[in-house]
Structure formats: C-alpha cells, structure tokens
Design a protein around this motif. Structure first.
Motif: not given
Length: 227
Positions: A9-16, A26-31, A60-64, A219-223
């Motif tokens: 639910d709403g999984v987000q992940k950003t890498y620096n 990942l920009k808010g993945v729901d599954l 791994d852990t999600a940012d949100a 999966m397209t553009d993080g969704h």
C-alpha cells in the motif's frame, strides 16, 4: 474472506546517487496478491521490479507505505522479526540458481530446512517429494555441475519452496535459459506452485510466459498498472 497473501500500500523507494541526485524508483505502488494467485510482473530492465520484489520479500525496506504478508504488518518489525518472517513466509527464485556446488541436488533442498529446525529425516523426505514433482527424482544425488541449466533451476525452485512458504517471489527465473528450456522450466515452476497452493509474483520479460499466469501487471514510471 481471507486476507491477501501479499498487500503493498503506497510503497515508495528513492535512491541517492550522488549529491543532489535522487532517483525515485517506486512512487506509490499498490498491490494485492490473493491466496493461490500467480501474477506476472512485466517491466523493462531498470524499471524497479527487483527493488519491488526485495521490498515485498523483506530484503529491503520502503521509504514510505506498508507491506503486509498474510495480513501481518511487516513495515515496523525489528530486523530479527523481519528475518524470521522472511524465512517462514517467503521463497525466492532468481535468474541464476545460486546452488551450493559442493552439495547434491537433494542436499541443496535439505539445507534450508535444517537451518529452520526441521529434522533431517523429514527434510530429506520433503526434498525428495519436491524434486519428484519437477521430474528430478533420478537426479537427486547429482551435484549442480552434473546438471543441465534447466535442471539446476528446477532444483532452485524446490529449494525456494523447501520450508513451505506462503509466498514465492521470482526475478526472471527463466531469463538465463534458451527458449525451449525456458518453456520446460516454466511449466515445472507452475506445476510446483499449483501443487503447493502458494501465491507467486513472477517478474519476467517474456510476454508469452506472462500471458499464462493468472494476471499481468506492468511497472511504468514507478507505478503498477494492469498489463
């Protein structure tokens, strides 16, 4: 109605990637993955499917966002409890088999069970049953170097299911095989999954294989969207 085996639910992940350079993968993945459902995850290389599988499998852990397996919230568990949940509930299959070369096919399937506290006799019996399910009963005593690529990957499938997880996550499980072998190995995987009744999320580039699963997600553009 039973809980989904896997729910994101709403999984987000950003890498620096260096100073002032962030990549949102990942920009808010729901599954939601139902019991016994086999879902194809279709995405080009670099789209984030491996990241998604690692988060879903508690590597791994999600940012949100949240990750639930069998209705249990996993996001805020301690590392020790996450490791225990991963060993209990999740099986992984990768593009390369990663079998231990010094052990036989049977032993490769037995070892994860011994690590989980299963008695050797019971572990060997389950390993024999799994290997027979994918047609390798006559190859159980062979080491990986004496097996073909397709046989090695089928052993890897059995190893992933050795501890009877409720969820199988596979990242391009036939991507390293020629087309004919890929088809045979995929059939073995599907047979094993259906026989054990678990749920599976399988990342693949192969659209023909994806079409043989219960449902396809792209999966397209993080969704994630229906394929």
């Amino acid at each position: 109605m039973s809980d989904p085996v896997l729910a994101l639910d709403g999984v987000q992940k950003t890498y620096n990637q260096g100073r002032e350079n962030e990549v949102a993968v990942l920009k808010g993945v729901d599954l939601s993955l139902a019991p016994g459902e086999v879902v194809a995850l279709v995405a080009p290389s670099g789209a984030g499917k491996s990241t998604l599988l690692h988060i879903a499998g508690l590597l791994d852990t999600a940012d949100a966002g949240s990750v639930r397996i069998g209705g249990q919230e996993m996001t805020r568990l301690s590392d020790r409890k996450r490791t225990a949940a991963r060993r209990r509930d999740v099986g992984f299959v990768y593009q390369f088999h990663h079998l231990l070369p010094e052990f036989t096919a049977l032993e490769n399937v037995v070892l994860p069970q011994l690590a989980n506290g299963v008695a050797r006799g019971a572990a060997e019996a389950r390993a024999e049953t799994l290997l027979a399910t994918v047609g390798l009963q006559g190859r159980a005593g062979h080491r990986p170097g004496a097996l073909s690529g397709g046989e090695q990957q089928r052993v890897a499938f059995c190893r992933a299911l050795a501890n009877a997880p409720r969820l199988l996550l596979a990242d391009e499980p036939t991507g390293n095989l020629d087309p004919a072998t890929s088809d045979t190995v995929f059939e073995a995987l599907m047979h094993l999954v259906r026989e054990t009744g678990l749920s599976a999320l399988i990342a693949t580039h192969n659209l023909e294989l994806a079409a043989r699963m219960d449902r396809q997600l792209r999966m397209t553009d993080g969704h994630l969207d229906p394929a």
